[in-house]
Scaffold this active site. Structure first.
Site, mmCIF file in Angstrom:
data_model
loop_
_atom_site.group_PDB
_atom_site.id
_atom_site.type_symbol
_atom_site.label_atom_id
_atom_site.label_comp_id
_atom_site.label_asym_id
_atom_site.label_seq_id
_atom_site.Cartn_x
_atom_site.Cartn_y
_atom_site.Cartn_z
ATOM 1 N N SER A 191 -10.072 -1.323 6.582
ATOM 2 C CA SER A 191 -9.438 -1.097 5.276
ATOM 3 C C SER A 191 -8.663 -2.261 4.700
ATOM 4 C CB SER A 191 -8.515 0.108 5.338
ATOM 5 O OG SER A 191 -9.269 1.263 5.180
ATOM 6 N N SER A 221 -9.826 1.226 2.498
ATOM 7 C CA SER A 221 -8.963 2.078 1.715
ATOM 8 C C SER A 221 -7.829 1.337 0.993
ATOM 9 C CB SER A 221 -8.343 3.145 2.620
ATOM 10 O OG SER A 221 -7.515 2.536 3.591
ATOM 11 N N LYS A 271 0.855 -1.198 0.000
ATOM 12 C CA LYS A 271 0.000 0.000 0.000
ATOM 13 C C LYS A 271 0.886 1.240 0.000
ATOM 14 C CE LYS A 271 -4.022 1.762 2.638
ATOM 15 N NZ LYS A 271 -4.967 1.420 3.733
#
Ligand code: GLN
Length: 491
Positions: A180, A156, A81
């Site tokens: 997330s 996310s 990420k």
């Protein structure tokens, strides 16, 4: 030779390397070829890291040639990420404010993955600063769900989830503050775990809400989730909240079955209005299959968790508003041109650099913490947090594992919830209480509704990851569901 990464696992890669069916360099090439082929449509990546991957793959290939023992994730193409620092890459948090921010040190969890032989293929798209549930809040455009390109992959960590689902990486890491990792896991048909708070070092992941944030893995199978957990769970002196525990082998009990395991269906959460009845059906079918395998199934209520969402939307933004204060155009980030004075510099740098959701969170948090409101909002939210912790403690006196859907719906359409932040916030109704209590949870694919994957969430008490993974493995085996998005099957 063309290698199809989506048909490979950590184990098959290891076997292939050892039997010299392919090299780590060829695997990395296969990852980049897949990214080249599909990422124009999926947009899982903000950036690829070919040079780093080449160097990492060459190290593994040299070890193979020398007949050395391979580390546990040798040659595995892995994505991170874009809120995790890795020297040689930018860490943008999908924000304009960090558009040009070059990592100056490595995130501990990323470093552990690389030391274990993982090959870093790139940095994944996300909601800006991890604020969101759809990856639509990225300054660089949304990620598309490989199961249906018109739909969101969740968020996310939507890029990390989509990268694994689309076969662009075999493993990825995400971060989970209120869901997330697990929610995008559910929406993309991947296995996704949020470890116990403190299990994985937070050093080097850009902080959202420091009392809630936790790094965890995405993979196609439960076994690979366990293998990744073996690598990233380690004490780190650089994170004061990192726990020191003896290393655990999360794969050891995976196949021990669920006979006698006490499984509690969280009735009040399952009955929530807003939960798609077909999602509920899939979840209950999985519970039945656990019962058929010998689990003792019962029901439990978690009455305070209904206040989890409002409490989270005080605590999360409060911590975020404080953590994001450093992005001021002076210490970090985008700097506005030709300021008239320092206040103008701060105000314009932040207004130009942050997207709308980040600004909303900063304002919510600043308000909740301001003099005169602190007790009414932040203080109350902390009390609710304690009540939620007690709900879980009571439930874990009777049950080893608690079950809910991971998300109340399957993947929604891009744009569908973008105009209504509250309906977006509701996507995390099942995942948020877990972060507030600091406990671990895993989302495991348990079937489909109208061709879209459904995730089952298994929650356990602190440090019960091994039990959760064992139960998840049973669900995976019983569902017989091999989540392959049609676009991957068609390649
Ligand atoms: N969707 C939640 C939010 O918007 C959770 C995000 C996360 O876990 N980073 O805050």
């Amino acid at each position: 030779m063309t290698i199809d990464l989506s048909s490979h696992s950590v184990r098959s890669i290891r076997e292939g390397l050892l039997s010299k069916d392919f090299s780590a360099a060829e695997l990395a090439d296969a990852a980049f070829a897949r990214i080249e082929a599909v990422d124009g449509d999926v947009h899982a990546f903000n950036a690829t890291s070919k040079e780093l991957a080449g160097a990492a793959a060459a190290r593994i290939d040299a070890m193979v040639a020398a007949g050395e023992t391979l580390p546990p994730l040798a040659g595995v193409p892995t994505a991170f990420k874009d809120n995790m620092n890795l020297v040689g890459t930018k860490t943008t948090c999908s924000s304009k404010i960090l558009e040009n921010y070059e990592s100056v040190y490595d995130c501990t969890a990323v470093r552990l993955m690389l030391d274990a032989g993982a090959v870093p293929v790139g940095k994944c798209n996300m909601d800006e600063f991890a604020f969101g549930s759809s990856t639509e809040n990225s300054a660089y455009g949304p990620t598309h769900n490989p199961w249906d390109l018109e739909r969101v992959p969740g968020g996310s960590s939507g890029g990390s989830a989509a990268a694994v689902a689309a076969g662009e990486a075999v493993l990825s890491l995400g971060s989970d503050t209120g869901g997330s990792i697990r929610q995008p896991g559910a929406l993309t048909g991947t296995v996704a775990m949020k470890p116990t708070y403190g299990r994985v070092s937070r050093y080097g992941v850009v902080a959202f809400a420091s009392s809630l944030d936790q790094i965890g893995p995405f993979s196609k199978t439960v076994e690979e989730c366990a293998e990744t957990m073996n690598v990233i769970c380690a004490h780190d002196v650089m994170d004061a909240t990192s726990v020191s525990r003896p290393a655990e082998d999360f794969t050891a009990k995976l196949r021990d079955g669920v006979k006698g395991l006490r499984v509690g269906v969280v009735r009040d959460l399952l009955d929530l209005e807003g939960c798609d009845p077909k999602v509920r059906e899939r979840v209950l079918e999985s519970v039945e299959s656990l019962e058929a395998l010998g689990a003792e199934v019962g029901e439990v209520n978690l009455p305070s968790t209904q206040y989890g969402l409002p409490a989270y939307y005080i605590i999360g933004p409060a911590e975020a508003s404080s953590n994001l204060a450093r992005f001021d155009g002076i210490r970090y980030g985008h700097r506005a041109q030709d300021p008239t004075d320092v206040l103008d510099l701060y105000m314009r740098s932040r207004a130009e650099g942050f997207g709308p959701e980040s600004i909303r969170r900063i304002m919510l948090g600043t308000y909740a913490l301001s003099a005169g409101y602190y007790d009414a909002y932040y203080g109350q939210a902390q009390k609710v947090r304690t009540l939620i912790i007690r709900d879980f403690e009571r439930a874990f006196a009777d049950f080893d594992v608690l079950v809910t859907p991971t998300s109340p719906t399957t993947a929604f359409k891009i744009g569908e919830k973008a105009a209504d932040p509250v309906s977006m916030y509701l996507s995390d109704v099942y995942t948020i209480p877990v972060n507030l209590a600091g406990i671990p949870a895993v989302s495991v694919p348990c079937g489909t509704v109208d061709g879209l994957p459904v995730g089952l969430q298994l929650m356990g008490t602190h440090f019960s990851e091994s039990t959760l993974l064992r139960a998840a493995h049973a669900v995976e085996a019983a569902s017989g569901f091999v989540p392959v998005p049609p676009m991957v099957a068609a390649l």
